[in-house]
Scaffold this motif. Structure first.
Motif, short mmCIF file in Angstrom:
data_model
loop_
_atom_site.label_atom_id
_atom_site.label_comp_id
_atom_site.label_asym_id
_atom_site.label_seq_id
_atom_site.Cartn_x
_atom_site.Cartn_y
_atom_site.Cartn_z
N THR A 57 0.85 -1.19 0.00
CA THR A 57 0.00 0.00 0.00
C THR A 57 0.88 1.24 0.00
N LEU A 58 0.71 2.07 -1.01
CA LEU A 58 1.42 3.35 -1.08
C LEU A 58 0.47 4.44 -0.63
N TYR A 59 0.88 5.17 0.39
CA TYR A 59 0.04 6.25 0.94
C TYR A 59 0.77 7.58 0.79
N LEU A 60 0.15 8.51 0.09
CA LEU A 60 0.71 9.84 -0.11
C LEU A 60 -0.03 10.87 0.74
N THR A 61 0.71 11.74 1.40
CA THR A 61 0.09 12.89 2.06
C THR A 61 -0.52 13.78 0.97
N PRO A 62 -1.29 14.83 1.34
CA PRO A 62 -2.17 15.49 0.35
C PRO A 62 -1.49 15.93 -0.94
N VAL A 63 -2.26 15.84 -2.00
CA VAL A 63 -1.79 16.25 -3.33
C VAL A 63 -2.57 17.46 -3.84
N HIS A 117 3.28 21.11 2.90
CA HIS A 117 2.57 19.91 3.37
C HIS A 117 1.19 19.76 2.75
N ARG A 118 0.61 20.85 2.27
CA ARG A 118 -0.65 20.84 1.53
C ARG A 118 -1.87 20.40 2.36
N TYR A 119 -1.77 20.47 3.67
CA TYR A 119 -2.96 20.23 4.49
C TYR A 119 -3.84 21.48 4.55
N MET A 169 -3.44 4.92 -1.55
CA MET A 169 -4.35 5.63 -0.65
C MET A 169 -4.05 7.12 -0.65
N GLY A 170 -5.13 7.91 -0.64
CA GLY A 170 -5.00 9.35 -0.59
C GLY A 170 -5.11 9.87 0.83
N ASP A 171 -4.97 11.17 0.97
CA ASP A 171 -5.01 11.85 2.26
C ASP A 171 -5.93 13.06 2.12
N VAL A 172 -6.96 13.11 2.94
CA VAL A 172 -7.91 14.21 2.87
C VAL A 172 -8.20 14.74 4.26
#
Length: 635
Positions: free
Chosen positions: A208-214, A221-223, A256-259
């Motif tokens: 599983t590859l998980y990236l912080t926000p894009v 950091h794009r949060y 997996m994405g990050d939201v």
């Protein structure tokens, strides 16, 4: 070296083990596989060693608020232990139970924290749940976290102009750990850079590859998203995200994405309209207040609530229908859109999940989690949903919302406090102190406490980490390659899903979350260098492959075998496999374990590590080397 003078054939003064204690957990040895339906009757088994002095076993459940007692029946055994089974009526979505052990002179309770000779609350009782578990792929292999700005630059990154908020940095520059530069320093990693290094990721055994926000923002950091409608052009935009997704899926991995469901950035298009027009639908989507905790002043009108008072991160109001529609329930809602082609994300990690929907008297957090899960699974039946929650998340982990949590409280904190050297000044996450050094018993007690507070199916899917983009680096915390290896062995052999922050596998350093967001030294990968520890990488690859090869390490239950100040040992077991794990942070006295753990005439199969295990007529003697690890398959 081996400490002490005891001969391996003789009991050592410190040889007492924990395997003469009754045991139960939610794994397949004790509870049938599968998710029960309401009204099902499910047998729960308990293993009772002969030396425990137990005369009889009863099951205690609580149905409709009233305790019920059911006598257990004998269900097999041998010369060393008896097995009992009792039926659990799954009457509630989450049905709790524990075992009553009749012993001479009294009784004992067995729950998720162990055996007690006193009355105990129900908080640590075992749980059966009718809620479906996390998808199997979430725990099949390693999850790998990438912070896009710091992982890799493609050639296309050289042609992109940095935005006005950014301070460009060279790839080998040291990340800022504090001050404005920590959020504005831009190294220029992008999504095609990740594609370029998928060989490294796959060789590590990542599933599983998980990236912080894009999403675009005004920080590295794009949060602080400025829109959810497209991927940041600095990362290559929507097309690059689609290329990454297709490349990851082509290799049989998940993405997996990050939201962030708790807030947006103050530069978000929704918040701009909310500020400009109090009658707009967007205005209702944010929390406004005249005063109170975390309120950010707005001249001439009520202020808005910022995450922890940060004006750049206005908090969403989940009492508004518009928030639900745009984030979850609408046809083109944020969490649904990226689960579809051309991205086809396999799930989401949700930022600040613990605060989402919570403010003052309002608490919609669990409702948000349940709705998120319904939408994710509705779009992708095998989709996953993982929460960020730094402290006690048990109240949010009944199994009906988040599939799992980033297990800082139940794994990261206890592991750190056992592995850290004395007198460390590395900050202990959000506490105003350095990480304290604690004995093995304290680590195990904390791990058992937190694991006992949630259903086994959640424990088995928890994201266990030794570090993330929000923490100091493991190598900085423990101070040596040897202890990094001990920590990694714990990560890959403990129940749950191992998660590695990119760079830990090559010995990255950093004193806090921002300082630890280092770039990957790809130029040193071939020949090694100060920022690329090849020996550490070999250990991570070996441990990842070991976990992939062992059903017991992926799915098995957990029995603590020995707990000392400087060493711990445990068994991971399925019906067809038993694996012994020994971890030592320093030299210790060693321990002798029961001979019947190994079939007559068999020998232990060493799987990893350098600690010695000797099979004798008197038992299995584990030597006292340290720091060190040992992992064996016992026939």
């Amino acid at each position: 070296m081996t400490t002490g003078s005891a001969h391996p054939d003789l009991p050592h003064p410190d040889a007492a083990h924990l395997l003469d204690v009754p045991h139960h957990d939610g794994s397949r040895l004790f509870v049938p596989a599968g998710t029960p339906a309401p009204g099902d009757v499910v047998p729960a088994r308990v293993r009772v060693p002969k030396g425990a002095g137990v005369r009889d076993v009863w099951l205690r459940t609580v149905l409709d608020g009233e305790p019920r007692m059911t006598r257990a029946r004998r269900d097999g055994g041998d010369a060393h232990e008896d097995w009992y089974a009792a039926d659990v009526v799954v009457h509630h979505p989450v049905t709790s139970y524990r075992f009553f052990l009749d012993v001479p002179g009294g009784y004992r309770w067995l729950d998720g924290r162990g055996v007690h000779d006193r009355e105990v609350p129900d908080a640590a009782s075992f749980r059966m749940t009718t809620h479906a578990p996390a998808p199997a792929w979430l725990t099949e292999g390693l999850a790998y976290q990438v912070f896009p700005d710091r992982f890799a630059r493609s050639r296309a990154a050289d042609d992109r102009e940095p935005p006005s908020w950014a301070v460009p940095a060279a790839w080998d520059d040291e990340p800022a750990g504090t001050g404005p530069l920590a959020g504005t320093q831009l190294f220029g990693g992008d999504l095609d850079g990740v594609v370029d290094h998928l060989d490294h990721i796959q060789a590590l055994g990542v599933r599983t590859l998980y990236l912080t926000p894009v999403f675009p923002g005004r920080s590295n950091h794009r949060y602080d998203a400025s829109t959810f409608d497209h991927v940041d052009p600095l990362l290559g935009g929507d097309a690059a995200y689609a290329r990454l997704a297709h490349a990851v899926h082509a290799r049989g991995m998940r993405l997996m994405g990050d939201v962030t469901t708790n807030h947006t950035g103050d530069g978000h298009e929704w918040f701009a309209r909310a500020l400009a027009d109090p009658s707009s639908p967007e205005h209702a989507m944010y929390l406004w207040a005249g005063s109170g905790p975390d309120v950010v002043a707005v001249p001439g009108r009520p202020g808005y609530v910022g995450w922890l008072g940060h004006g750049s991160l206005p908090k969403l109001d989940w009492s508004a229908d518009e928030t639900w529609r745009r984030m979850i329930t609408g046809e083109d809602a944020v969490v649904a859109r990226y689960l579809r082609e051309p991205f086809a994300l396999d799930g989401w990690r949700v930022d600040v999940a613990n605060m989402t929907g919570r403010y003052g008297a309002a608490d919609r957090a669990r409702a948000v989690a349940r709705a998120l899960r319904e939408r994710v699974v509705g779009e992708r039946p095998d989709g996953a949903l993982v929460a960020e929650h730094f402290h006690d998340a048990s109240a949010d982990l009944a199994g009906d919302g988040w599939h799992a949590n980033m297990n800082y409280a139940g794994f990261t904190r206890p592991a750190w406090s056992w592995l850290v050297p004395e007198g460390s000044l590395v900050p202990f996450l959000d506490l105003p102190t350095g990480v304290p050094r604690r004995p093995g018993g304290a680590m195990v007690a904390a791990m058992r406490e937190f694991a006992s507070a949630v259903p086994w199916q959640v424990t088995a899917a928890q994201w266990n980490m030794l570090g993330s983009h929000d923490t100091p680096r493991l190598r900085t915390l423990v101070g040596s390659r040897e202890l990094v290896e001990v920590a990694a062995a714990l990560l890959f052999t403990y129940p749950g899903a191992p998660v590695v922050f990119a760079g830990d596998e090559v010995g990255a350093t950093g004193t806090n979350g921002e300082h630890g967001r280092t770039t990957m030294a790809w130029d040193q990968a071939a020949g090694g260098g100060p920022r690329w520890d090849a020996a550490t990488l070999d250990a991570y690859r070996s441990l990842s492959a070991l976990r992939a090869s062992s059903r017991a390490l992926r799915e098995g239950g957990l029995r603590w075998a020995a707990v000392r100040d400087d060493a711990v040992a445990y068994l991971r077991e399925t019906p067809d496999e038993r694996v012994l794990v020994v971890l030592a942070r320093a030299p210790w006295a060693g321990v002798q374990l029961p001979a019947h753990l190994l079939a007559p005439g068999a020998q232990p199969e060493r799987l990893f590590g350098d600690v010695a295990l000797t099979a004798t007529a008197g038992g299995l003697y584990v030597s006292g080397e340290g720091p060190g690890t040992g992992v064996w398959r016992l026939a």
